[in-house]
Write a protein that holds these residues in place. Structure first.
Motif, mmCIF file in Angstrom:
data_model
loop_
_atom_site.group_PDB
_atom_site.id
_atom_site.type_symbol
_atom_site.label_atom_id
_atom_site.label_comp_id
_atom_site.label_asym_id
_atom_site.label_seq_id
_atom_site.Cartn_x
_atom_site.Cartn_y
_atom_site.Cartn_z
ATOM 1 N N ARG A 91 0.821 -1.206 0.000
ATOM 2 C CA ARG A 91 0.000 0.000 0.000
ATOM 3 C C ARG A 91 0.860 1.263 0.000
ATOM 4 N NH1 ARG A 91 -3.685 -3.532 2.298
ATOM 5 N NH2 ARG A 91 -5.789 -3.242 1.437
ATOM 6 N N ASP A 99 -7.716 4.037 -1.486
ATOM 7 C CA ASP A 99 -6.726 3.027 -1.101
ATOM 8 C C ASP A 99 -5.890 2.693 -2.333
ATOM 9 O OD1 ASP A 99 -5.378 1.137 0.399
ATOM 10 O OD2 ASP A 99 -6.863 -0.437 0.041
ATOM 11 N N ARG A 118 -8.910 1.469 -4.712
ATOM 12 C CA ARG A 118 -10.284 1.285 -4.236
ATOM 13 C C ARG A 118 -10.821 2.672 -3.930
ATOM 14 N NH1 ARG A 118 -13.668 -2.677 -2.669
ATOM 15 N NH2 ARG A 118 -12.048 -4.250 -2.993
ATOM 16 N N GLU A 140 -14.285 -3.474 -10.607
ATOM 17 C CA GLU A 140 -15.585 -3.628 -9.940
ATOM 18 C C GLU A 140 -16.244 -2.257 -9.843
ATOM 19 O OE1 GLU A 140 -15.202 -5.321 -6.070
ATOM 20 O OE2 GLU A 140 -14.023 -7.034 -6.742
ATOM 21 N N ASN A 172 -16.465 8.666 -8.754
ATOM 22 C CA ASN A 172 -17.327 7.562 -8.351
ATOM 23 C C ASN A 172 -18.639 8.153 -7.864
ATOM 24 O OD1 ASN A 172 -18.637 5.360 -7.333
ATOM 25 N ND2 ASN A 172 -17.103 4.860 -5.768
ATOM 26 N N ARG A 176 -21.314 2.664 -3.961
ATOM 27 C CA ARG A 176 -20.423 1.619 -3.467
ATOM 28 C C ARG A 176 -19.010 1.819 -4.004
ATOM 29 N NH1 ARG A 176 -20.099 -3.351 -6.682
ATOM 30 N NH2 ARG A 176 -21.056 -3.075 -8.721
ATOM 31 N N ASP A 177 -18.078 1.118 -3.403
ATOM 32 C CA ASP A 177 -16.683 1.258 -3.805
ATOM 33 C C ASP A 177 -16.477 0.851 -5.261
ATOM 34 O OD1 ASP A 177 -16.092 2.055 -1.265
ATOM 35 O OD2 ASP A 177 -14.942 0.283 -0.706
ATOM 36 N N VAL A 179 -13.346 -0.508 -7.737
ATOM 37 C CA VAL A 179 -11.979 -1.005 -7.824
ATOM 38 C C VAL A 179 -11.467 -0.679 -9.221
ATOM 39 C CG1 VAL A 179 -10.449 -3.005 -7.701
ATOM 40 C CG2 VAL A 179 -12.418 -2.845 -6.164
#
Length: 204
Positions: A91, A99, A118, A140, A172, A176-177, A179
């Protein structure tokens, strides 16, 4: 008594405080930093007040303008291996709601970055421009990408590949997240011959 180094104290500071402290240490105005970085003075002001989160490219431009290494703003994982294990993600430690996982190895004179992100709901990357190419692939979720006059809603499996000199941003807008896989040249991070991670050459 535990002694805290200047580096550790800096890492405990919010991102905005780091930018402001360095700017004031150099005796620069917001407008002067804007001229040096190619970023707008209002955006830098918002970043200093933690009202806007700079992207990695924006941080590189700020690092150049404030004459500091990119590691002033973040910690980049160092690994000599060319194998990346999912169980041990590397990371990038940066004060951001996004992230970032570095998937590239630390090759000397690294040419490109490969980063898995993310992105939380509602997060928007500020507009960026620099020399090079960018590739975004949605793993995703759903993401809205804007490149020049093109605006596209991207779902899983969709991608964008473009000249990064064009103004570009992504958001976004879902609940929801997302990816997102990013591949870009030239590398924001590169490993020099002596093994030190440093900012790559890029234009903001």
């Amino acid at each position: 008594m535990q002694i805290v180094s200047a580096t550790d104290r800096r890492r405990q500071m919010p991102m905005g405080d780091r930018i402001r402290a360095r700017r004031k240490a150099l005796g620069l105005t917001l407008q002067q930093v804007a001229q040096r970085s190619g970023l707008s003075a209002p955006f830098i002001s918002q970043a200093e007040r933690d009202l806007s989160v700079p992207s990695l490219v924006s941080l590189l431009a700020l690092a150049d303008a404030l004459t500091v290494d990119l590691t002033y703003f973040m910690e980049v994982p160092d690994s000599g291996t060319i194998v990346h294990r999912a169980a041990k993600p590397r990371r990038i430690e940066v004060d951001s709601p996004v992230d970032y996982i570095d998937l590239a190895s630390n090759l000397a004179d690294r040419k490109l970055d490969i980063i898995l992100m993310r992105v939380p709901p509602g997060h928007a990357f500020p507009p960026d421009q620099r020399n090079g190419e960018d590739f975004l692939y949605v793993v995703e979720g759903e993401m809205t990408g804007t490149v020049g006059k093109t605006k596209a809603k991207l779902g899983a499996g969709d991608s964008l590949h473009f000249d990064s000199l064009q103004p570009h941003s992504a958001r976004n807008a879902s609940d929801r997240d997302v990816v997102l896989l990013y591949v870009g040249t030239p590398s924001i991070f590169r490993k020099s011959a002596d093994g030190v991670i440093e900012a790559g050459e890029a234009d903001a």
